[in-house]
Design an enzyme around this catalytic site. Sequence first.
Site, PDB file in Angstrom:
ATOM      1  N   CYS A 382       0.812  -1.213  -0.024  1.00 10.76           N
ATOM      2  CA  CYS A 382       0.061   0.056   0.052  1.00 10.76           C
ATOM      3  C   CYS A 382       1.130   1.385  -0.138  1.00 10.76           C
ATOM      4  CB  CYS A 382      -0.824   0.210   1.115  1.00 10.76           C
ATOM      5  SG  CYS A 382      -2.223   1.335   1.190  1.00 10.76           S
ATOM      6  N   HIS A 512      -3.444  -4.830   0.107  1.00 10.19           N
ATOM      7  CA  HIS A 512      -3.041  -5.565   1.449  1.00 10.19           C
ATOM      8  C   HIS A 512      -3.115  -7.031   1.371  1.00 10.19           C
ATOM      9  CE1 HIS A 512      -2.593  -1.677   3.922  1.00 10.19           C
ATOM     10  NE2 HIS A 512      -3.365  -1.386   3.210  1.00 10.19           N
ATOM     11  N   GLU A 514      -1.477  -9.126   2.941  1.00 15.27           N
ATOM     12  CA  GLU A 514      -1.488  -9.656   4.407  1.00 15.27           C
ATOM     13  C   GLU A 514      -2.954 -10.091   4.922  1.00 15.27           C
ATOM     14  OE1 GLU A 514      -1.462  -5.047   5.229  1.00 15.27           O
ATOM     15  OE2 GLU A 514      -0.822  -6.695   3.694  1.00 15.27           O
TER      16      GLU A 514
END
Length: 563
Positions: A382, A512, A514
Amino acid sequence: MSAKFVFVTGGVLSGVGKGIVAASLANTLKNRGYEVFLQKFDPYLNVDAGTLNPAEHGECFVTADGAETDLDLGHYERFLDVELTRDSSVMSGAIYRSVIEKERQGKYLGKTIQVIPHVTNEIKERLYRAAEQSEADILVIEIGGTVGDIEGSHFIEVARQVAWERGRNNVLFVHVGYLPYLDSSQETKTKPIQNSIIDLRARGIQPDIVFCRADHPIDRQQLKKIALFGGLPEEAVVGLETIDTVYAVPLVIAAQKVDRLVLNYLKLKIPRQRSNDWEALVRRIRRRRKTTLKIGLVGKYMSMSDTYFSVIEALKAAGWQSTHGLSVVLIDSERVEQVGTTLLADLDGICVPGGFGKRGIKGMLLAIQYARENQIPFLGLCLGMQLATIEYARNVLGLEEANSTEFDGNAREPVITTMSDQVKKLAHLEYGGSMRLGNYPCRLAQGTKARELYGKASIQERHRHRYEFNNAYRPVLEEGGEFIVAGVNNALDLVELIELKDHPYFLACQFHPEFRSRPLRPHPLFVGFVEAAGRFHKDNEPTQRLPLHYRQVPGRTRKRSQG
């Protein structure tokens, strides 16, 4: 609606692991073959977690449908390997706002608005809607905070009402408390948990199972004492000592037959356990490895590791799949600004995660330049992708004033700029829930590292950002072929993923990844990053490394940037 409900409350103090207990319990029930849905009742008067300071509250987790939530939903998704929805997050602010809006619209027909029944009915409406829409067999609901907190009392009352409405065979109460250890007397004290059970009973709830968290060994006699005081069977008081990995908690719970106890209480069948995957995961986590990779996480919110919880867990998951151990080093970007890139010495990989605002940006840019110039594996997330674009524009293309309009509203070379649909919202200071949030598609270019890692052309990834790649600068950035746009959302004409051609691993994404990584299914971008870090480590053993100022790169020698 035939769903059963399990409410998880906390006592003594917060932060003892209610979220892990709720997620672990759901994990064991799913492994018995049941469909499980998780909810978090959060007492904060915020409407959602989007405007909470991550340095104080921890990361903001984003669901696939774009809800900004508490980080506990990340635990839920990782332990259940599911994609939850906005129905999983219920914050007091959203409840009160909805009640007040209905009152203003006259929907209560002039009634006096009260916590009971109007606020509690609003909460139950969301609870029952989640049960119906998820079609789950069992809903596990974590109530944030601790019993006795004034701001969470309406959630405790809802739990009591649900048991009254649905019947006790359909509702189970789980209480999680802490057993403090006193060095002065060298003993663990049970009185705080006893008092929290009293508080719970005073609100009309008798716990069915009590989990006792402790950082020291628990004596069985202490558990018996709590069982006697609380009026519970001895097997319903469970000791949970701190262990080496939270991912072993489901195994600890199953070993103490808590999942069987829950199903018995709820009058459900007890099928055989379906999988041993979680046991295999814990064995991988605990496996001894010859080498340990040092991954530097260079960010701006370093007061608590929870700020980057999902990033750290995604790195660890990728490490468990590799033959290397992994050490994540938290590096404050402001310290990099003050001390220079000497803080980055001997790292095998550098990751720059998301964030907001201009504080610490110079240190992140220095870290990105350091990784690019010295061929160190780099992963940008990001904000990390936006800064990688700025760093390349400044230091490779010579656009010295390249910047983001987030940091300078009058930037002369705005390679990163405000999303077009955000300008009006920002003018009215509508920050909450106003970013690009949730899943969006992305098309990966052929011949790129990203396409190779994903193994497919089309992907879906989660977003949380307000500023984006400025397409006006795409031709100049791509000129020469070293800066590669590897992924694009064609419908939005949004650059999603970039990489550098002549670098062992330099990838950065607007989304993102993750949030979609799982312990059993680590995300491909993190897997590729850790694998590249392993190769870098092997090629640059400490005994073979050149002095700090120089690094041998195939075909050339580069001077290290010192910031």
